[in-house]
Design an enzyme around this catalytic site. Structure first.
Site, PDB file in Angstrom:
ATOM      1  N   GLU A  86       0.889  -1.168   0.000  1.00 59.20           N
ATOM      2  CA  GLU A  86       0.000   0.000   0.000  1.00 59.20           C
ATOM      3  C   GLU A  86       0.919   1.207   0.000  1.00 59.20           C
ATOM      4  O   GLU A  86       1.613   1.463   0.979  1.00 59.20           O
ATOM      5  CB  GLU A  86      -0.908  -0.028   1.232  1.00 59.20           C
ATOM      6  CG  GLU A  86      -1.955   1.065   1.228  1.00 59.20           C
ATOM      7  CD  GLU A  86      -1.603   2.182   2.177  1.00 59.20           C
ATOM      8  OE1 GLU A  86      -1.150   3.232   1.663  1.00 59.20           O
ATOM      9  OE2 GLU A  86      -1.755   2.022   3.384  1.00 59.20           O
TER      10      GLU A  86
ATOM     11  N   CYS B  29      -2.442   8.356   3.972  1.00 56.24           N
ATOM     12  CA  CYS B  29      -2.351   7.760   2.643  1.00 56.24           C
ATOM     13  C   CYS B  29      -3.627   7.971   1.849  1.00 56.24           C
ATOM     14  O   CYS B  29      -3.619   7.871   0.618  1.00 56.24           O
ATOM     15  CB  CYS B  29      -2.038   6.269   2.763  1.00 56.24           C
ATOM     16  SG  CYS B  29      -3.254   5.345   3.729  1.00 56.24           S
TER      17      CYS B  29
END
Length: 676
Positions: free
Chosen positions: A258, A297
């Site tokens: 990720e 994020c």
């Protein structure tokens, strides 16, 4: 004041910082806070300990045992979360940021614990999909199963969420039955270390199930094999470097990433100023820019609005951002704290300067802003910075440069296809949001953009009061994205658990599949033990226990009475000629629910006993019609058992109705709760 000594937890022992240790500074004051790291860690011993001690111990537990362990771990963390809050302030996080990281992480563990009990079997083998019939007569079948990998999961986490970032990986890993070695980012590892201490000291974890590296991993990745998993969160550059580790490539080590994500938010063309959606859009963007000082994020990096609305968006956002109080995160009045470190501050300012080559900064001056309760020159503070890119089609850096802080760029679109194209130019994101009250707009964006985004968040006046927000990954849904975002998927309920399991195709007879899966399969052995199975307690029932009932003839009066009593007078049950014209019926037929009711009358034991409740039925199918004069009988078989509490468990019964020719007329699964 002496510095905190942030230890690693390796092979069952706490190891203090040693050679290679580095100093960590407070994000608020810039003063030295702690030391962490020890280049003398025996990484092979850690891997061996996980594989030979932690893994076997976890695999001896069933899914439900591990789910109960997760729930208890979440409770232990929740009881001491105030201590986590206190140490987390020095990362620059505010109290509201703690709710995202610490409470959010604990909540994630609770969700996986619940899903483990509700959606996974009370056993050691997870059945993935339905049984496949591979032969004409059903004596040779296939079934996909998932079992825990026999290696170790190495979790490499980012600095921004030292608790949630660990727990969102750890929960599905432990539920799968795989031990974990957690390596947090050094800048905030002191928060992770405390969370690990709480879990270790709880005594709930088997030895070897969880280890911690505070500092560098050394050559651990060079020692991984085919049964191991690497789960990484961080930059694309670092992910690429780690993916290229020879052992990872040669041994086909699973690598879940990720990474960088230039997430976008699209203001729908219907969301004009003055509408609830316009106000919602401004609120969401502002929140995503300032929560965790933009170090998320999932934060919104690109703000995509109709060209005509760009000035209004800039004006409204600027006004809202101007109200953001920047300062010491320990103060109740502070709305945005510091970046995690001076190094992160330099990186954000450098990336903002790159964005400034293609976009004009329209709000936020890093050389002139107020900081409350702290020294702006000593702490890692920056203001929210809003840019405007007038030509997103010719721009490049606004679509490939992520300033990982409170920085976002507004850009205009001509029509919805143009908005979709701009969003997709990010090369793959974790999330893109669409704020619109027009379902046609939402549908068009999903069809055009879904392939490039791991999650599409849609919000409007209907859902705004209950929605969790653009930037909130939920344990129920996958967290990840294609392309630039890393191509991985974390969480997503049981989907996330499967990352740490091997899917295997099992082929054999019904008896073999039933034995392996712990679930009765049609064609496997049945045991009619004489006594009615409803008279036996949960612990006394065995998979395959069967009751074969007497038969009952269905009459025309039964059909007419059921129709009158229920009000279901559909023509196929009442009109012989009309039913005969229907291609599915030979004439007037019995109601399907009449057959189910008669079936219950055939197999139910009326006296008080261990059956506490009928909680539903699944997978009901009617195979062929029953006409007046036909008879039906029932086969009732224990298909699966799931213990729910110390006092009772759920029994799943396979129910088959057949006619006088032994042809199936209906089939379903009955669920009952039985006293233990």
């Amino acid at each position: 004041m002496s510095l905190l000594q942030i230890s690693s937890f390796a092979a069952g022992e706490w190891v203090a910082p040693g050679d290679g240790a580095r100093t960590i500074a407070s994000a608020i004051t810039g003063a030295p806070l702690a030391t962490a790291g020890n280049s003398a860690l025996d990484v092979q011993a850690m891997l061996d300990h996980a594989r030979s001690v932690g893994g076997p111990a976890l695999r001896r537990m069933g899914f439900h045992d591990r789910a109960r362990m997760l729930k208890a771990l979440a409770q232990a963390l929740d009881a001491r979360k105030s201590k986590l809050y206190q140490v987390s302030f020095d990362t620059g996080a505010t109290q509201s940021d703690h709710l995202i990281d610490i409470d959010g992480g604990i909540g994630t563990v609770f969700v996986f614990a619940s899903k483990g009990r509700r959606e996974m079997p009370d056993g050691h083998v997870y059945l993935d999909g339905d049984v496949e019939q591979l032969s004409r007569n059903g004596t040779f079948l296939g079934q996909h199963i998932c079992t825990p990998l026999h290696g170790v999961a190495v979790h490499i986490n980012a600095f921004n969420f030292p608790v949630w970032g660990m727990l969102e990986k750890l929960a599905p890993t432990l539920l799968a039955g795989v031990p974990a070695i957690v390596k947090p980012a050094t800048n905030s590892c002191y928060v992770t270390e405390l969370a690990v201490r709480i879990m270790v000291e709880s005594g709930l974890l088997p030895d070897g199930a969880l280890q911690l590296v505070s500092g560098g991993l050394g050559d651990m990745l060079d020692r991984l094999g085919a049964q191991d998993v690497v789960s990484f969160t961080g930059s694309a550059d670092t992910a690429l470097k780690l993916r290229r580790t020879p052992a990872i490539v040669e041994n086909a080590v699973r690598f879940v990433a990720e990474q960088d994500s230039l997430n976008a938010s699209i203001l729908g063309p219907d969301a004009q100023p003055g509408t609830p959606e316009f106000d919602l859009f401004v609120k969401e963007v502002s929140r995503e820019m300032t929560a965790k000082a933009g170090q998320k994020c999932t934060a919104i990096r690109r703000i995509i609005a109709p060209e005509a609305q760009v000035p209004a968006v800039i004006e409204a956002l600027s006004a809202r951002l101007a109200k953001t109080v920047i300062g010491d995160p320990r103060l109740e009045t502070t709305r945005m704290g510091a970046l995690v470190s001076e190094g992160q501050k330099r990186d954000v300012l450098e990336k903002a300067a790159i964005l400034g080559q293609e976009a004009e900064r329209v709000f936020g001056d890093p050389d002139a802003f107020d900081v409350h309760g702290a020294d702006a020159d000593k702490g890692a503070f920056v203001p929210p910075m809003l840019f405007h890119c007038a030509d997103p089609d010719r721009a490049r850096r606004v679509h490939d440069t992520e300033a990982f802080g409170p920085v976002s760029t507004v850009m205009g679109y001509r029509d919805l296809n143009h908005a979709i194209d701009i969003a997709n130019r990010g090369g793959g994101s974790l999330v893109t949001s669409v704020i619109t009250h027009d379902s046609a707009v939402a549908s068009e964006v999903v069809l055009g953009a879904a392939a490039w985004h791991g999650r599409i968040y849609i919000n409007d006046r209907t859902s705004m009061k209950e929605s969790t927000g653009h930037g909130s990954p939920l344990p129920h849904m996958v967290h990840g994205g294609p392309g630039r975002a890393g191509g991985g998927e974390e969480m997503g309920g049981v989907r996330g658990v499967k990352h740490y399991m091997q899917r295997t195709a099992i082929q054999g007879s019904p008896e073999m599949l039933a034995a392996i899966g712990g679930r009765w399969v049609p064609g496997a052995a049945e045991a009619d033990k004489g006594a009615h199975p409803f008279t036996r307690r949960f612990g006394e029932l065995e998979i395959g226990d069967t009751l074969n009932t007497a038969s009952r003839t269905v009459t025309l009066d039964d059909i007419a009475h059921f129709a009158e009593f229920t009000g279901d007078t559909f023509y196929a049950h009442m009109d012989e000629d009309a039913a005969a014209r229907n291609p599915f019926f030979p004439g007037r037929v019995a109601h399907g629910y009449l057959l189910i009711s008669f079936a219950a009358g055939l197999f139910v034991e009326p006296d008080e006993g261990p059956v506490l409740a009928n909680t539903g039925l699944d997978n009901l199918r009617f195979m062929q019609p029953v006409v007046a004069g036909d008879s039906i009988k029932v086969r009732l078989t224990v298909k699966a058992k799931t213990r729910r509490t110390e006092d009772y468990g759920e029994v799943r019964w396979h129910v088959t109705l057949t006619n006088q020719k032994d042809e199936k007329v209906a089939e379903y699964e009955l669920l009952t709760m039985n006293a233990y």
